[in-house]
Design a protein around this motif. Structure first.
Motif, PDB file in Angstrom:
ATOM      1  N   TRP A   1       0.817  -1.213   0.000  1.00  0.00           N
ATOM      2  CA  TRP A   1       0.000   0.000   0.000  1.00  0.00           C
ATOM      3  C   TRP A   1       0.856   1.270   0.000  1.00  0.00           C
ATOM      4  O   TRP A   1       0.414   2.315  -0.472  1.00  0.00           O
ATOM      5  CB  TRP A   1      -0.943   0.007   1.210  1.00  0.00           C
ATOM      6  CG  TRP A   1      -0.263  -0.019   2.543  1.00  0.00           C
ATOM      7  CD1 TRP A   1       0.165  -1.111   3.234  1.00  0.00           C
ATOM      8  CD2 TRP A   1       0.085   1.107   3.363  1.00  0.00           C
ATOM      9  NE1 TRP A   1       0.755  -0.750   4.427  1.00  0.00           N
ATOM     10  CE2 TRP A   1       0.718   0.615   4.517  1.00  0.00           C
ATOM     11  CE3 TRP A   1      -0.082   2.479   3.223  1.00  0.00           C
ATOM     12  CZ2 TRP A   1       1.188   1.443   5.537  1.00  0.00           C
ATOM     13  CZ3 TRP A   1       0.385   3.316   4.235  1.00  0.00           C
ATOM     14  CH2 TRP A   1       1.014   2.783   5.384  1.00  0.00           C
ATOM     15  N   THR A   2       2.093   1.174   0.484  1.00  0.00           N
ATOM     16  CA  THR A   2       2.931   2.381   0.539  1.00  0.00           C
ATOM     17  C   THR A   2       3.208   2.918  -0.860  1.00  0.00           C
ATOM     18  O   THR A   2       3.272   4.136  -1.059  1.00  0.00           O
ATOM     19  CB  THR A   2       4.261   2.098   1.259  1.00  0.00           C
ATOM     20  OG1 THR A   2       4.968   1.044   0.572  1.00  0.00           O
ATOM     21  CG2 THR A   2       4.009   1.670   2.701  1.00  0.00           C
ATOM     22  N   SER A   3       3.361   2.014  -1.832  1.00  0.00           N
ATOM     23  CA  SER A   3       3.606   2.460  -3.208  1.00  0.00           C
ATOM     24  C   SER A   3       2.380   3.160  -3.785  1.00  0.00           C
ATOM     25  O   SER A   3       2.502   4.172  -4.497  1.00  0.00           O
ATOM     26  CB  SER A   3       4.000   1.278  -4.100  1.00  0.00           C
ATOM     27  OG  SER A   3       5.373   0.968  -3.949  1.00  0.00           O
ATOM     28  N   ALA A   4       1.198   2.623  -3.498  1.00  0.00           N
ATOM     29  CA  ALA A   4      -0.022   3.276  -3.966  1.00  0.00           C
ATOM     30  C   ALA A   4      -0.150   4.662  -3.355  1.00  0.00           C
ATOM     31  O   ALA A   4      -0.511   5.636  -4.040  1.00  0.00           O
ATOM     32  CB  ALA A   4      -1.242   2.428  -3.631  1.00  0.00           C
ATOM     33  N   CYS A   5       0.175   4.786  -2.078  1.00  0.00           N
ATOM     34  CA  CYS A   5       0.058   6.083  -1.404  1.00  0.00           C
ATOM     35  C   CYS A   5       1.080   7.085  -1.926  1.00  0.00           C
ATOM     36  O   CYS A   5       0.770   8.277  -2.094  1.00  0.00           O
ATOM     37  CB  CYS A   5       0.229   5.902   0.104  1.00  0.00           C
ATOM     38  SG  CYS A   5      -1.153   5.068   0.908  1.00  0.00           S
ATOM     39  N   GLU A   6       2.293   6.621  -2.167  1.00  0.00           N
ATOM     40  CA  GLU A   6       3.323   7.524  -2.681  1.00  0.00           C
ATOM     41  C   GLU A   6       2.905   8.107  -4.031  1.00  0.00           C
ATOM     42  O   GLU A   6       3.102   9.297  -4.302  1.00  0.00           O
ATOM     43  CB  GLU A   6       4.656   6.781  -2.803  1.00  0.00           C
ATOM     44  CG  GLU A   6       5.311   6.494  -1.462  1.00  0.00           C
ATOM     45  CD  GLU A   6       6.480   5.540  -1.589  1.00  0.00           C
ATOM     46  OE1 GLU A   6       6.818   5.150  -2.729  1.00  0.00           O
ATOM     47  OE2 GLU A   6       7.058   5.159  -0.542  1.00  0.00           O
ATOM     48  N   ALA A   7       2.329   7.250  -4.866  1.00  0.00           N
ATOM     49  CA  ALA A   7       1.880   7.728  -6.180  1.00  0.00           C
ATOM     50  C   ALA A   7       0.652   8.621  -6.063  1.00  0.00           C
ATOM     51  O   ALA A   7       0.564   9.670  -6.719  1.00  0.00           O
ATOM     52  CB  ALA A   7       1.579   6.532  -7.082  1.00  0.00           C
TER      53      ALA A   7
ATOM     54  N   LYS B   1      -6.691   8.739  -4.511  1.00  0.00           N
ATOM     55  CA  LYS B   1      -7.294   8.089  -3.353  1.00  0.00           C
ATOM     56  C   LYS B   1      -6.821   6.636  -3.256  1.00  0.00           C
ATOM     57  O   LYS B   1      -6.447   6.013  -4.258  1.00  0.00           O
ATOM     58  CB  LYS B   1      -8.819   8.119  -3.448  1.00  0.00           C
ATOM     59  CG  LYS B   1      -9.409   9.515  -3.623  1.00  0.00           C
ATOM     60  CD  LYS B   1      -9.185  10.384  -2.402  1.00  0.00           C
ATOM     61  CE  LYS B   1      -9.867  11.747  -2.577  1.00  0.00           C
ATOM     62  NZ  LYS B   1      -9.661  12.627  -1.416  1.00  0.00           N
ATOM     63  N   VAL B   2      -6.873   6.090  -2.023  1.00  0.00           N
ATOM     64  CA  VAL B   2      -6.427   4.721  -1.768  1.00  0.00           C
ATOM     65  C   VAL B   2      -7.414   4.035  -0.832  1.00  0.00           C
ATOM     66  O   VAL B   2      -7.946   4.649   0.093  1.00  0.00           O
ATOM     67  CB  VAL B   2      -5.011   4.701  -1.143  1.00  0.00           C
ATOM     68  CG1 VAL B   2      -4.597   3.273  -0.770  1.00  0.00           C
ATOM     69  CG2 VAL B   2      -3.992   5.311  -2.113  1.00  0.00           C
TER      70      VAL B   2
ATOM     71  N   ILE C   1      -2.885   5.742   5.756  1.00  0.00           N
ATOM     72  CA  ILE C   1      -3.037   6.260   4.399  1.00  0.00           C
ATOM     73  C   ILE C   1      -3.149   7.780   4.395  1.00  0.00           C
ATOM     74  O   ILE C   1      -2.539   8.455   3.563  1.00  0.00           O
ATOM     75  CB  ILE C   1      -4.245   5.588   3.710  1.00  0.00           C
ATOM     76  CG1 ILE C   1      -3.942   4.102   3.466  1.00  0.00           C
ATOM     77  CG2 ILE C   1      -4.606   6.289   2.411  1.00  0.00           C
ATOM     78  CD1 ILE C   1      -5.116   3.289   2.954  1.00  0.00           C
ATOM     79  N   ASN C   2      -3.901   8.323   5.327  1.00  0.00           N
ATOM     80  CA  ASN C   2      -4.059   9.785   5.372  1.00  0.00           C
ATOM     81  C   ASN C   2      -2.779  10.508   5.777  1.00  0.00           C
ATOM     82  O   ASN C   2      -2.669  11.727   5.599  1.00  0.00           O
ATOM     83  CB  ASN C   2      -5.192  10.173   6.319  1.00  0.00           C
ATOM     84  CG  ASN C   2      -6.560   9.976   5.688  1.00  0.00           C
ATOM     85  OD1 ASN C   2      -6.677   9.773   4.481  1.00  0.00           O
ATOM     86  ND2 ASN C   2      -7.603  10.032   6.503  1.00  0.00           N
ATOM     87  N   SER C   3      -1.795   9.764   6.303  1.00  0.00           N
ATOM     88  CA  SER C   3      -0.507  10.399   6.619  1.00  0.00           C
ATOM     89  C   SER C   3       0.225  10.802   5.346  1.00  0.00           C
ATOM     90  O   SER C   3       1.138  11.637   5.380  1.00  0.00           O
ATOM     91  CB  SER C   3       0.365   9.453   7.454  1.00  0.00           C
ATOM     92  OG  SER C   3       0.807   8.342   6.691  1.00  0.00           O
TER      93      SER C   3
END
Length: 367
Positions: free
Chosen positions: A235-241, A248-249, A260-262
């Motif tokens: 999930w970190t890669s999705a959030c970075e992008a 949104k994730v 995620i909101n971080s």
């Protein structure tokens, strides 16, 4: 001399396991938890399991300790289980499919201890008969996956993405459920021709630059609005992008709102959750109440147990951190009721991507 000392320790443990009862008729247990390849700050399986065990032990005034293996191997995990047992812990909680082989090796040696395996299937155990001192829970991932896909489309998103970790059964069920949910909502709204789902597996359970680059392409070039990131730390890669384009994730396994909101305020849409804490509480309570037979020697698939009480279910979406506007908690309650009553059917098959009206673009594994 070492053998004599070990025998004495084991004899003392056996006496504790077999003889020590609480006055109120509850079995006195000592709880240990062993982490898999992560630690208790992973904001996912280990941390949720650790907190559930700790909270239960503190509430019931029981001893609790966690153990972190020295490395990421079955031998390392077995060594930690050995240490927990030799330290006198008689209920050992093991989160994640990586413990499958370890359980089959230690359960027969420590027949007077009880093992609770979370997200460990019969296949993870090698297909062998489940020992009577073992209970393993698996989860109907297709259900929370369905809820997440349905919610995303009802909320107004039309270009969705599914980023799985490795194509193991649990991740596939999440993904296929997600596609089914998006399709159901799109058909109800009459927008099936307008909804697209991009679908890929990363080939690993963690994010890195290569996976982030793929997600960059989805958000920036393909116009993906929200990605369901499903598989460990991927999930970190999705959030970075997503952070680069205000994307949104959707989280997985636990309520990932804060994590995620971080990466960006309001980035989290919802999370497709498994009730790890509820499972821990239910099984530990049964052991204390001398009702272990309810769980002994079983691998149980846990899903919805109520159409009205959302907190009773072992899978679902988080309502305490709800942020969606168009798809409300009341809408979600109605959906749960319909799925529980089977007026809405969700396939749990992982043989092939389900036939749907929305467009699904599938890709080769990223790695």
């Amino acid at each position: 001399m070492k053998k004599i000392m070990l025998f004495a320790m084991m004899a003392a443990s056996l006496c504790f396991f077999g003889c020590n009862k609480k006055a109120a008729g509850k079995t006195a247990i000592r709880i240990a938890m062993v982490t898999d390849s992560g630690d208790i700050t992973d904001q996912s399986f280990n941390q949720t399991t650790y907190q559930a065990c700790k909270d239960y032990a503190e509430s019931a005034k029981l001893d609790f300790q966690y153990y972190k293996p020295a490395g990421d191997s079955t031998a390392d995990r077995i060594a930690s289980i050995d240490a927990a047992y030799q330290d006198g812990y008689n209920v050992i909680v093991l989160p994640g499919f990586l413990f499958g082989e370890a359980i089959t090796k230690v359960a027969k040696d420590y027949s007077d201890a009880k093992f609770i395996g979370l997200d460990i299937s019969k296949g993870d155990l090698g297909g062998s008969e489940v020992p009577s001192n073992v209970f393993c829970a698996v989860y109907a991932e297709e259900i929370p996956g369905f809820f997440a896909g349905y919610a995303a489309v009802k909320e107004g998103y039309r270009h969705l993405g599914f980023l799985g970790g490795m194509a193991v059964p649990a991740v596939i069920r999440f993904g296929f459920g997600f596609v089914q949910g998006a399709n159901k909502a799109a058909e109800e709204l009459g927008v099936a021709n307008d909804v697209t789902v991009e679908y890929v597996y990363g080939g690993q359970f963690y994010g890195d630059q290569t996976i982030t680059a793929t997600m960059d392409g989805w958000y920036k070039n393909r116009g993906v609005e929200v990605v369901f990131a499903c598989g460990g730390g991927i999930w970190t890669s999705a959030c970075e992008a997503a952070a680069k384009v205000n994307g949104k994730v959707i989280g997985v396994d636990v309520d990932q709102t804060a994590q995620i909101n971080s990466y960006g305020e309001g980035m989290h849409v919802t999370s497709a959750m498994k009730g790890l804490g509820a499972t821990v509480n239910a099984v530990l309570t049964a052991i204390q109440n001398n009702s272990w037979d309810t769980y002994a020697g079983q691998v149980s698939s846990l899903g919805l147990v109520s159409g009205s009480d959302l907190s009773a279910n072992y899978v679902g979406l988080p309502v305490n951190t709800w942020s969606m506007k168009n798809f409300t908690v009341s809408d979600y309650q109605k959906l749960v009721t319909e799925v529980y009553s089977k007026s809405i059917a969700i396939s749990d098959s992982i043989d092939a991507l389900p036939a749907v009206s929305v467009k699904v673009n599938t890709y080769q594994n990223i790695k």
